[in-house]
Design a protein around this motif. Structure first.
Motif, PDB file in Angstrom:
ATOM      1  N   LEU A   1       0.808  -1.213   0.000  1.00  0.00           N
ATOM      2  CA  LEU A   1       0.000   0.000   0.000  1.00  0.00           C
ATOM      3  C   LEU A   1       0.845   1.267   0.000  1.00  0.00           C
ATOM      4  O   LEU A   1       1.186   1.802  -1.032  1.00  0.00           O
ATOM      5  N   ALA A   2       1.199   1.766   1.169  1.00  0.00           N
ATOM      6  CA  ALA A   2       1.914   3.046   1.229  1.00  0.00           C
ATOM      7  C   ALA A   2       3.307   2.917   0.622  1.00  0.00           C
ATOM      8  O   ALA A   2       3.952   1.877   0.703  1.00  0.00           O
ATOM      9  N   ALA A   3       3.762   4.018   0.018  1.00  0.00           N
ATOM     10  CA  ALA A   3       5.092   4.007  -0.592  1.00  0.00           C
ATOM     11  C   ALA A   3       6.178   4.053   0.471  1.00  0.00           C
ATOM     12  O   ALA A   3       7.098   3.244   0.479  1.00  0.00           O
ATOM     13  N   LEU A   4       6.106   5.010   1.422  1.00  0.00           N
ATOM     14  CA  LEU A   4       7.130   5.167   2.456  1.00  0.00           C
ATOM     15  C   LEU A   4       6.448   5.406   3.803  1.00  0.00           C
ATOM     16  O   LEU A   4       5.355   5.979   3.873  1.00  0.00           O
ATOM     17  N   TYR A   5       7.116   4.980   4.888  1.00  0.00           N
ATOM     18  CA  TYR A   5       6.608   5.153   6.243  1.00  0.00           C
ATOM     19  C   TYR A   5       7.595   6.014   7.038  1.00  0.00           C
ATOM     20  O   TYR A   5       8.817   5.805   6.941  1.00  0.00           O
ATOM     21  N   ASP A   6       7.089   6.964   7.820  1.00  0.00           N
ATOM     22  CA  ASP A   6       7.930   7.876   8.601  1.00  0.00           C
ATOM     23  C   ASP A   6       8.228   7.300   9.980  1.00  0.00           C
ATOM     24  O   ASP A   6       7.327   6.779  10.658  1.00  0.00           O
ATOM     25  N   TYR A   7       9.515   7.425  10.396  1.00  0.00           N
ATOM     26  CA  TYR A   7       9.948   6.986  11.731  1.00  0.00           C
ATOM     27  C   TYR A   7      10.886   8.034  12.314  1.00  0.00           C
ATOM     28  O   TYR A   7      11.530   8.794  11.575  1.00  0.00           O
ATOM     29  N   ARG A   8      10.974   8.027  13.629  1.00  0.00           N
ATOM     30  CA  ARG A   8      11.829   8.979  14.338  1.00  0.00           C
ATOM     31  C   ARG A   8      13.218   8.369  14.510  1.00  0.00           C
ATOM     32  O   ARG A   8      13.357   7.216  14.935  1.00  0.00           O
ATOM     33  N   TRP A   9      14.235   9.142  14.188  1.00  0.00           N
ATOM     34  CA  TRP A   9      15.637   8.695  14.322  1.00  0.00           C
ATOM     35  C   TRP A   9      16.199   9.312  15.598  1.00  0.00           C
ATOM     36  O   TRP A   9      16.169  10.518  15.787  1.00  0.00           O
ATOM     37  N   HIS A  10      16.758   8.470  16.465  1.00  0.00           N
ATOM     38  CA  HIS A  10      17.218   8.981  17.765  1.00  0.00           C
ATOM     39  C   HIS A  10      18.697   8.700  18.005  1.00  0.00           C
ATOM     40  O   HIS A  10      19.264   9.140  18.999  1.00  0.00           O
ATOM     41  N   ALA A  11      19.351   7.960  17.122  1.00  0.00           N
ATOM     42  CA  ALA A  11      20.763   7.631  17.333  1.00  0.00           C
ATOM     43  C   ALA A  11      21.629   8.866  17.115  1.00  0.00           C
ATOM     44  O   ALA A  11      21.257   9.806  16.410  1.00  0.00           O
ATOM     45  N   ALA A  12      22.827   8.858  17.721  1.00  0.00           N
ATOM     46  CA  ALA A  12      23.735  10.001  17.608  1.00  0.00           C
ATOM     47  C   ALA A  12      24.272  10.138  16.187  1.00  0.00           C
ATOM     48  O   ALA A  12      24.461  11.248  15.688  1.00  0.00           O
ATOM     49  N   GLN A  13      24.518   8.996  15.550  1.00  0.00           N
ATOM     50  CA  GLN A  13      25.052   9.028  14.191  1.00  0.00           C
ATOM     51  C   GLN A  13      23.956   9.416  13.200  1.00  0.00           C
ATOM     52  O   GLN A  13      22.815   8.939  13.295  1.00  0.00           O
TER      53      GLN A  13
END
Length: 755
Positions: A11-23
């Motif tokens: 279905l969806a093309a891309l999914y958004d997620y939160r990035w929390h790593a230092a790099q």
């Protein structure tokens, strides 16, 4: 930071997620993310600072794969094009293109752990098979895997033998094995440049090129950017030699470059790999790797990583290799470019040949499409000047000439009272006996495996069928079974007709097994070998059988299309073809093209080493124009006539097609869905330029109790067809979502080959 991730979801093309790593995150990096109630592996396509999703609903990335370099922007662009053109979601293309272990985060740590890796030396390849006792099965499996795969990691080796490391160290002391190193990124640019002097010496020692080969090589070498070459060469003209010398020149100029060589079938890769390893023996053991579905999962993953990390200079593979990550790709070769096997028929239904051409254009590099019988699409491109045609008009061996093609008119023989023996003409049988007396080999081509296509009762007309498919069950005499070649259903051969009780039930038609049995009776003393999908089920069995043919341990080879192309049988002087006529009157407009290519290819197996070759084709339609062109080895004449017919009928390559296929519990449900889908095209962008045909059942309408139907769309504009398909999909999901007919699946196929 926000990362937009592609997941294997339709279905969806891309999914958004939160990035929390230092790099900082990298586009092209593998990550594990929460998805519903489970975790899934995805690929970062975009990095952003904001998201349209409310912050409180954004979930964090759980883990990032830092050990593997991100895939390149060019690879992501390739995936995006394939997804768009073949009407799939990004993740449905990107994730299946990666080896399975990369799609499982639990395996990353072990997969990227640094461990000793071992490779066989030339002395080891020669000595190991004979140096181990026959009863030492585990050691023999270890040696076989080491030789077959080229490089084995410690964990892979232990899977074959508990004391594998000690054994490999002992073999190393004898000079049979060398340690390939523990650094995953070895054999890089510095090692490549060190090979240049050796490579230059090998080019000087290569076989002398024919004038046609030299002209083709000069043209390829002069390409400064993207150029698509159609290498049209008669069978035995040395197309493989052109590939080899072109790659030798490439690595001389660009020692860190990578090349992709595609072959149509798995059984051709061992022969190609041996040839390429012999020519490029000075390169590191993992500089030449194979990629195909016949490899063990671990070996395929290691080979993919060798290509991705730049260690592999030459990648040999089947159609799946076109989506391999090759950061320094500098040239592409597609051997036997006309083969239907380059079209994937499940999942992402892509054409590897077409994607290879697009990839070459994307990277501004040359591509070579080789064939003795090019596809009409490629031939048309060359006629239009979009491809540059390079011709190899003669066979590479000095005394080798094209075989004589002779038709055995079965209708004429019948009128004269000449009876066939087990479906074979006495003329063909006499020719096989003559070859046996001269110590030469014969090849009999029957493109139908099994003993017989069906088992029938003369009394009541009953024919054995599969209970789950609308297809006959094929008789396999060796294990006394009836087997469906569509779903795998099996049953014992009945003692009598289940309809009327008649015990006189008999096979109808002939497959490879029946022909093999018959030849043993009509050509006494002949050593007969059969090669088909049944005789090559075990891994490595095809390679062993072909080695027997090359070694001269076979007098008559019987087989399907597996033996028709790519193989260099030095002692085959007779090719016999049975049951070719059925394709002459097929409903598929491509059937005659495929038959001509098939017969030209199998004919080319005869007379390759200077001995005169002869081809005998049994037919009831000796006056058919296709056979007339074949007897003259006139592909160009056949192509002109076929393209004229296609132009008048407005068929590909003069039109563009797509299929909507539907699977349902009943045929009525599938057809009803397709009819509603056809109506929903009205008013969509581009739909006014698209012709809709009526929905029809497939030829084999039922497989595994699922009924199948299709709807054909056609347009003179590729852009209009693509626009219509893109706008159509949301409506198709609404139709399926609202239907009450039970199970129903649908898929869009662009540029279908089987209609």
């Amino acid at each position: 930071m926000i990362v937009r991730v592609a997941l294997d979801h339709p279905l969806a093309a891309l999914y958004d997620y939160r990035w929390h790593a230092a790099q900082r995150p990298c586009v092209g990096q593998l990550v594990r993310v929460p998805f519903g109630r489970r975790s899934a592996v995805g690929l970062i396509f975009e990095v952003a600072e904001t998201s349209d999703v409310p912050a409180e609903r954004l979930k964090p990335v759980e883990q990032a794969c830092e050990a593997m370099p991100p895939v390149s922007a060019h690879w992501l662009e390739l995936v995006a094009f394939a997804a768009s053109y073949y009407q799939r979601a990004l993740g449905e293309v990107a994730l299946p293109a990666l080896p399975a272990p990369l799609r499982e985060a639990e395996r990353w740590e072990r997969l990227f752990a640094r461990e000793p890796r071992f490779a066989p030396t030339d002395a080891g390849r020669r000595a190991l098979p004979d140096a181990l006792p026959a009863r030492a099965t585990a050691l023999r499996r270890l040696a076989g895997a080491l030789i077959d795969e080229g490089v084995l990691g410690a964990s892979q080796a232990r899977a074959f033998h508990a004391k594998a490391i000690q054994t490999l160290e002992a073999w190393s002391a004898q000079g049979w094995v060398v340690e390939a190193g523990s650094d995953r990124v070895g054999s890089g640019v510095e090692d490549a440049r060190a090979d240049v002097a050796v490579d230059a010496q090998r080019v000087a020692l290569s076989p002398q090129a024919t004038p046609d080969q030299a002209a083709a090589l000069d043209a390829i070498a002069q390409a400064s950017g993207f150029e698509s070459f159609l290498l049209y060469g008669v069978t035995g003209s040395g197309k493989t030699e052109v590939y080899l010398r072109a790659l030798e020149r490439l690595l001389l100029v660009r020692p860190d470059a990578q090349a992709l060589v595609l072959v149509p079938e798995i059984n051709l890769t061992p022969q190609f790999e041996r040839t390429f390893r012999a020519r490029f023996a000075h390169l590191a053991s993992d500089a030449i790797v194979s990629l195909h579905s016949g490899l063990a999962e671990g070996a395929r993953t290691q080979n993919w990583l060798a290509a991705h990390e730049g260690r592999a200079r030459i990648v040999l593979g089947t159609r799946l290799a076109v989506l391999a990550s090759l950061p320094r790709l500098a040239t592409i070769v597609v051997d036997e470019e006309h083969e239907p096997a380059y079209k994937q028929q499940e999942g992402l239904r892509y054409s590897a040949r077409d994607l290879a051409v697009w990839r070459a254009k994307q990277l501004d590099i040359p591509i070579v499409l080789g064939s003795a019988t090019p596809s009409l699409e490629s031939w048309h491109q060359a006629e239009q000047g979009r491809y540059r045609r390079l011709t190899l008009a003669t066979r590479a061996i000095a005394d080798a000439v094209l075989p004589t093609v002779r038709l055995i008119d079965q209708d004429l023989e019948k009128k004269r009272g000449v009876n066939t023996i087990e479906g074979m003409s006495p003329t063909l049988i006499a020719a096989m006996r003559a070859r046996l007396e001269r110590g030469e080999q014969s090849l009999i081509f029957v493109n139908r495996r099994g003993y017989a296509p069906a088992l029938a009762c003369d009394a009541c007309g009953w024919v054995a069928g599969c209970p789950r498919c609308s297809a006959y069950a094929v008789l396999h005499k060796a294990d006394r079974t009836l087997r469906c070649h569509h779903c795998g259903w099996e049953s014992r051969i009945p003692r009598a007709c289940p309809e009327c009780g008649n015990v006189d039930i008999a096979p109808l038609g002939r497959g490879t097994q029946r022909v093999e049995e018959a030849i043993g009776g009509v050509v006494p003393g002949a050593r007969v070998l059969r090669i088909d999908a049944d005789s090559t089920r075990r891994k490595g069995s095809a390679e062993i059988l072909f080695d027997n043919v090359h070694a001269g341990d076979v007098d008559v080879l019987v087989g399907t299309q597996m033996i028709a192309k790519g193989h260099d049988f030095q002692r085959v002087t007779l090719v016999g073809v049975l049951n070719a006529d059925s394709a002459l009157f097929s409903h598929d407009f491509r059937a005659s093209e495929r038959l001509f290519a098939q017969l030209m290819q199998v004919s080319g197996r005869a007379g390759r080493a200077g001995l005169p070759g002869e081809v005998m084709i049994q037919t009831r339609y000796a006056s058919h124009p296709l056979y007339a062109s074949l007897m003259r080895h006139d592909y160009e004449g056949f192509a002109r006539a076929a393209l004229t017919e296609r132009r008048e009928a407005r068929l590909p390559p003069f039109a563009f097609q797509a299929l909507l296929r539907a699977d349902a519990r009943t045929l009525e449900a599938a057809l009803a869905f397709l009819d509603e889908a056809a109506a929903s095209l009205d008013g969509l962008p581009g739909a006014e330029h698209v012709t809709r045909y009526d929905a029809v059942p497939l030829t084999i309408v039922k497989v595994m109790n699922v009924h199948r139907a299709q709807l054909l769309l056609e347009s003179g504009s590729r852009a209009a067809l693509q626009a219509a398909l893109r706008a159509w999909q949301p409506r198709l999901r609404e139709i399926k979502g609202g239907e009450t007919r039970g199970l129903l699946r649908w898929v869009i196929e662009v540029d279908p080959l089987d209609i």
